[in-house]
Design a protein around this motif. Structure first.
Motif, mmCIF file in Angstrom:
data_model
loop_
_atom_site.group_PDB
_atom_site.id
_atom_site.type_symbol
_atom_site.label_atom_id
_atom_site.label_comp_id
_atom_site.label_asym_id
_atom_site.label_seq_id
_atom_site.Cartn_x
_atom_site.Cartn_y
_atom_site.Cartn_z
ATOM 1 N N THR A 8 2.261 -9.126 -6.614
ATOM 2 C CA THR A 8 2.173 -8.212 -7.388
ATOM 3 C C THR A 8 0.905 -8.272 -8.306
ATOM 4 N N PRO A 9 0.117 -7.203 -8.768
ATOM 5 C CA PRO A 9 -1.067 -7.459 -9.496
ATOM 6 C C PRO A 9 -0.428 -7.834 -10.957
ATOM 7 N N PRO A 10 -1.547 -8.738 -11.501
ATOM 8 C CA PRO A 10 -1.267 -9.632 -12.601
ATOM 9 C C PRO A 10 -0.759 -8.649 -13.801
ATOM 10 N N ARG A 11 -1.110 -7.276 -13.895
ATOM 11 C CA ARG A 11 -0.624 -6.743 -15.179
ATOM 12 C C ARG A 11 0.477 -5.698 -14.672
ATOM 13 N N ALA A 12 1.070 -5.923 -13.628
ATOM 14 C CA ALA A 12 2.277 -4.847 -12.991
ATOM 15 C C ALA A 12 3.588 -5.415 -13.914
ATOM 16 N N THR A 13 3.832 -6.506 -14.713
ATOM 17 C CA THR A 13 4.654 -6.982 -15.424
ATOM 18 C C THR A 13 4.594 -6.330 -16.681
ATOM 19 N N SER A 14 3.595 -5.685 -16.915
ATOM 20 C CA SER A 14 3.174 -5.297 -18.614
ATOM 21 C C SER A 14 4.373 -3.837 -18.802
ATOM 22 N N LEU A 15 5.084 -3.916 -19.935
ATOM 23 C CA LEU A 15 5.825 -2.761 -20.216
ATOM 24 C C LEU A 15 5.100 -2.201 -21.476
ATOM 25 N N HIS A 16 4.869 -0.715 -21.699
ATOM 26 C CA HIS A 16 4.290 -0.273 -22.646
ATOM 27 C C HIS A 16 4.799 1.459 -22.533
ATOM 28 N N ALA A 17 4.392 2.044 -23.779
ATOM 29 C CA ALA A 17 4.827 3.455 -23.946
ATOM 30 C C ALA A 17 4.260 4.200 -22.548
ATOM 31 N N ALA A 18 2.958 4.111 -22.228
ATOM 32 C CA ALA A 18 2.474 5.112 -21.665
ATOM 33 C C ALA A 18 2.882 4.755 -20.211
ATOM 34 N N ARG A 19 3.279 3.600 -19.742
ATOM 35 C CA ARG A 19 3.902 3.411 -18.435
ATOM 36 C C ARG A 19 5.510 3.845 -18.384
ATOM 37 N N ARG A 20 5.893 3.799 -19.701
ATOM 38 C CA ARG A 20 7.212 4.332 -19.759
ATOM 39 C C ARG A 20 7.239 6.025 -19.502
ATOM 40 N N ASP A 21 6.426 6.774 -20.132
ATOM 41 C CA ASP A 21 6.316 8.186 -20.035
ATOM 42 C C ASP A 21 5.941 8.423 -18.759
ATOM 43 N N ALA A 22 5.118 7.694 -18.175
ATOM 44 C CA ALA A 22 4.714 8.189 -16.480
ATOM 45 C C ALA A 22 5.930 8.123 -15.727
ATOM 46 N N GLU A 23 6.605 6.957 -15.756
ATOM 47 C CA GLU A 23 7.620 6.736 -14.785
ATOM 48 C C GLU A 23 8.887 7.681 -15.073
ATOM 49 N N LEU A 24 8.888 7.920 -16.397
ATOM 50 C CA LEU A 24 10.273 8.862 -16.588
ATOM 51 C C LEU A 24 9.731 10.108 -16.033
ATOM 52 N N ALA A 25 8.695 10.524 -16.063
ATOM 53 C CA ALA A 25 8.042 11.841 -15.505
ATOM 54 C C ALA A 25 8.133 11.940 -13.996
ATOM 55 N N GLU A 26 8.264 10.581 -13.384
ATOM 56 C CA GLU A 26 8.438 10.742 -11.944
ATOM 57 C C GLU A 26 9.829 11.094 -11.752
ATOM 58 N N LEU A 27 10.895 10.423 -12.471
ATOM 59 C CA LEU A 27 12.011 10.595 -12.312
ATOM 60 C C LEU A 27 12.535 12.196 -12.338
ATOM 61 N N ALA A 28 11.959 12.632 -13.485
ATOM 62 C CA ALA A 28 12.199 14.092 -13.734
ATOM 63 C C ALA A 28 11.573 14.801 -12.865
ATOM 64 N N GLY A 29 10.693 14.543 -12.041
ATOM 65 C CA GLY A 29 10.128 15.133 -10.995
ATOM 66 C C GLY A 29 10.971 15.313 -9.618
#
Length: 533
Positions: A8-29
């Motif tokens: 996995t890419p080195p930064r793929a383990t980072s959790l932050h607000a922008a990632r949360r919003d983007a991934e929640l939008a994917e589920l909503a979509g």
């Protein structure tokens, strides 16, 4: 340096607000993961990691923050000590020894430490009890050696003379002429750190880890959830749903009857107890369920517990379980004074510490008990499938999180037709994990290594780019501004409470927390806005 899952890419383990919003939008979509995990404690994050490491697509939703109900103080982990010679008990002891070896030497060496434990042999301990305990400790040592744990990590238990017992625990009234039994256990320094590491490692395998998303209803093929930040309702679809919400699990599914295993405790100053780095354990004759334990914590304090009780129901059915009452506090101190002398009663505890576990509603009663004693089977994990097809996993006090998670995912794979192999988490290092030798070579503060492992070098590097980040975030605290920024950028912290209560070391008193709140909130706000580079 590798601090992320392989491939996995080195930064793929980072959790932050922008990632949360983007991934929640994917589920909503309409994105439909293989597995939806509900609950962001140790069982839920371990379940998400187990499923993601097998190659399944995963989403995890948590109503609050990661580790929101996770206890910050820890006793030693079950490490292979059998209670009797029965085949089921010996199998459990072997499993526990293997799990401790896995955690200590593969998955998270930086998050655990070895702790000595002393059982004083005073006049109240019959010879027969001593011999039985020595036999159990010998069996534990054999289990650990068979699991591959070297004696340099967990030394073999032994009987020690009175002089050595007094040197290890000078606050004891008298260890007696027979000395004591000295054993060694594995202790998690901070379970909240483990939860964050599990969640980030799962994210490295592609899992969507979404906090502030509350599940209101679970279905066979998904869940109704509420985005608590945007106050919007979303229907999330998934091929399998695993409910890992602990004491809340019965609220979300039908047919799951739970009890509460309540372990009352208190935090005391280690110094005034006359203890240092050695824990003290006593077992009343014939009452192993009422064991008195005083276990040192990494911040120089000690966690005192004196037994456990299983009660019918779970919060909110029993909301009073969240704090110790005055009578219960007095009982704790009275039990401690019988072991540690009058020092244990000189001052009130620094803080209460109550741990509550959800258990399947199975109890064993005796006519002379006012309350139900814990059923031995109920302390293990339990996987339940509701009539609607929702899978729930309940982890008892003694059940290793990894095996509970693996069984829950196994049930999902079999029951929902998912294509996946067996669990891989026994050989999957969590973020920051490395061999003890590698950790010893890191040229950064030991305090940072103990919390971040190999990632301590990245935290420290931030201060080289901006020396102001090396300053304490608030007067009197060891936590730096850089660590708060790291918590926001990589560990999913979204407000000051997330940092103060679950990312910083435990033990922050009410006054210190109140003083630290404004500067921490300021740093969090600036980090969310991208001010720091």
């Amino acid at each position: 340096m590798t601090s992320h899952p392989a491939g996995t890419p080195p930064r793929a383990t980072s959790l932050h607000a922008a990632r949360r919003d983007a991934e929640l939008a994917e589920l909503a979509g309409g994105v439909r993961p293989d597995v939806l995990v509900v609950g962001g404690g140790v069982t839920g994050t371990a379940t998400a990691l187990d499923a993601a490491a097998r190659g399944l697509s995963v989403a995890l939703v948590e109503a609050e923050d990661l580790a929101g109900r996770t206890p910050r103080r820890s006793d030693v982990l079950p490490g292979g000590l059998p209670r009797d010679n029965g085949p089921l008990e010996l199998a459990r002891a072997r499993r526990d020894a293997v799990e401790c070896e896995t955690l200590s030497n593969t998955t998270a060496p930086h998050l655990v430490r070895t702790l000595p434990l002393l059982l004083p042999l005073d006049s109240g301990v019959p010879r027969g009890t001593e011999l039985a305990m020595r036999a159990r400790l010998a069996a534990e040592s054999a289990m650990r050696l068979a699991a591959g744990t070297p004696t340099t990590v967990l030394p073999t238990a032994r009987r020690i003379p009175a002089a050595e017992a007094r040197a290890l625990a000078p606050g004891l009234p008298s260890p007696g002429p027979r000395g004591g039994l000295l054993s060694f256990g594995t202790q998690l320094a901070d379970e909240a750190r483990l939860v964050v590491a599990l969640a980030r490692t799962a994210a490295g395998f592609g899992a969507r880890v979404l906090t502030r998303v509350r599940a209101t209803r679970l279905h066979r093929d998904g869940a109704d959830v509420v985005d608590r930040l945007a106050d919007t309702e979303i229907r999330v679809r998934a091929r399998a749903v695993i409910n890992a919400t602990g004491l809340r699990a019965a609220e979300l599914v039908d047919g799951l009857l739970l009890n509460t295993l309540r372990i009352p405790g208190a935090v005391l100053e280690t110094g005034r107890l006359g203890l240092d780095a050695t824990g003290v354990v006593t077992v009343p004759a014939g009452r192993a369920w009422a064991t008195v334990r005083c276990v040192p914590q990494p911040d120089g304090r000690s966690l005192l517990t004196a037994g456990e009780v299983e009660l019918t129901g779970t919060p909110p059915e029993l909301p009073e379980l969240q704090a110790t009452g005055r009578a219960e506090e007095n009982d704790l101190l009275e039990a401690a004074s019988r072991v540690l002398g009058r020092n244990a009663r000189r001052e009130p505890p620094l803080e209460p510490h109550v741990v509550s576990h959800a258990l399947p509603r199975r109890t064993a009663r005796r006519s002379d008990d006012r309350e139900a004693r814990p059923d031995r089977r109920g302390r293990e994990h339990h996987v339940h499938t509701s009539p609607a097809g929702v899978i729930s996993v309940v982890r008892g006090r003694l059940a290793p999180y990894r095996t509970a998670a693996a069984e829950a995912v196994d049930v999902a794979v079999r029951g929902c037709g998912l294509r996946a192999g067996g669990s891989r988490t026994a050989t999957t290092p969590l973020v920051g994990a490395a061999s003890r030798g590698r950790l010893a070579e890191a040229e950064v503060e030991q305090r940072l290594i103990d919390r971040y492992g190999t990632e301590a070098e990245r935290v420290s590097a931030m201060t080289e780019l901006d020396p102001a980040l090396a300053e304490p975030v608030a007067p009197g605290l060891s936590t730096s501004v850089a660590e708060v920024v790291w918590a926001v950028r990589h560990e999913g912290a979204m407000n000051a409470a997330d940092v103060l209560d679950r990312r910083m070391p435990p033990g922050l008193g009410p006054e210190s927390r109140a003083a630290a709140l404004p500067p921490v909130a300021d740093v969090v706000t600036r980090a969310l806005r991208g001010v720091y580079h």
